[in-house]
Design a protein around this motif. Sequence first.
Motif, mmCIF file in Angstrom:
data_model
loop_
_atom_site.group_PDB
_atom_site.id
_atom_site.type_symbol
_atom_site.label_atom_id
_atom_site.label_comp_id
_atom_site.label_asym_id
_atom_site.label_seq_id
_atom_site.Cartn_x
_atom_site.Cartn_y
_atom_site.Cartn_z
ATOM 1 N N CYS A 1 -0.837 3.205 2.590
ATOM 2 C CA CYS A 1 -1.145 1.909 1.955
ATOM 3 C C CYS A 1 -1.057 0.781 2.971
ATOM 4 C CB CYS A 1 -0.197 1.644 0.790
ATOM 5 S SG CYS A 1 -0.533 2.670 -0.642
ATOM 6 N N LEU A 2 -0.042 0.824 3.823
ATOM 7 C CA LEU A 2 0.107 -0.204 4.853
ATOM 8 C C LEU A 2 -1.082 -0.194 5.808
ATOM 9 C CD1 LEU A 2 1.899 -2.395 6.079
ATOM 10 C CD2 LEU A 2 3.008 -0.612 7.433
ATOM 11 N N MET A 3 -1.531 1.000 6.186
ATOM 12 C CA MET A 3 -2.687 1.110 7.073
ATOM 13 C C MET A 3 -3.950 0.600 6.376
ATOM 14 S SD MET A 3 -4.335 4.382 9.058
ATOM 15 C CE MET A 3 -2.891 4.683 10.030
ATOM 16 N N ALA A 4 -4.133 0.924 5.102
ATOM 17 C CA ALA A 4 -5.305 0.474 4.349
ATOM 18 C C ALA A 4 -5.318 -1.048 4.233
ATOM 19 C CB ALA A 4 -5.334 1.118 2.970
ATOM 20 N N ILE A 5 -4.153 -1.632 3.950
ATOM 21 C CA ILE A 5 -4.066 -3.093 3.850
ATOM 22 C C ILE A 5 -4.349 -3.732 5.203
ATOM 23 C CG2 ILE A 5 -2.470 -5.012 3.459
ATOM 24 C CD1 ILE A 5 -1.171 -3.267 1.262
ATOM 25 N N TYR B 1 -7.878 -6.813 8.654
ATOM 26 C CA TYR B 1 -8.570 -6.901 9.943
ATOM 27 C C TYR B 1 -10.076 -7.051 9.749
ATOM 28 C CZ TYR B 1 -10.382 -5.601 14.508
ATOM 29 O OH TYR B 1 -11.059 -5.591 15.694
ATOM 30 N N THR B 2 -10.632 -6.324 8.798
ATOM 31 C CA THR B 2 -12.069 -6.344 8.570
ATOM 32 C C THR B 2 -12.538 -7.631 7.918
ATOM 33 O OG1 THR B 2 -12.040 -3.943 8.303
ATOM 34 C CG2 THR B 2 -13.973 -5.103 7.482
ATOM 35 N N PHE B 3 -11.807 -8.110 6.945
ATOM 36 C CA PHE B 3 -12.284 -9.234 6.138
ATOM 37 C C PHE B 3 -11.562 -10.555 6.393
ATOM 38 C CE2 PHE B 3 -13.418 -5.453 3.655
ATOM 39 C CZ PHE B 3 -14.788 -5.646 3.599
ATOM 40 N N TRP B 4 -10.705 -10.632 7.391
ATOM 41 C CA TRP B 4 -9.994 -11.875 7.668
ATOM 42 C C TRP B 4 -10.998 -12.937 8.109
ATOM 43 C CZ3 TRP B 4 -5.144 -13.052 6.541
ATOM 44 C CH2 TRP B 4 -4.619 -14.235 7.063
#
Length: 93
Positions: free
Chosen positions: A11-15, A20-23
């Motif tokens: 979950c931490l990696m997914a978040i 990172y992708t949508f910031w």
Amino acid sequence: MSDTLGLALGCLMAISLFLYTFWPENAFASQRQKTRLDYLLERKEQLYENLRDLNFEYRAGKYPEEDFIAQRTQLENETAQLLAEIDVLQQHA
């Protein structure tokens, strides 16, 4: 490794990947404000491209001569006014 720890790390990696992708990048802060001269120079390039396209399409037979002449005259007049305004702005800069 326990299932709970693996799930938490997943979950931490997914978040992290999501953030990172949508910031949102701070692109607005790095852009400078467009001036009237910037706008006019962009418009000049658009008008030149429109004139080139019009000439190409006329030679391809897509426009009758009277329509071509009318549109070309309109684009040339607009371009002349634009160039005059660009000259005035560049002289004052």
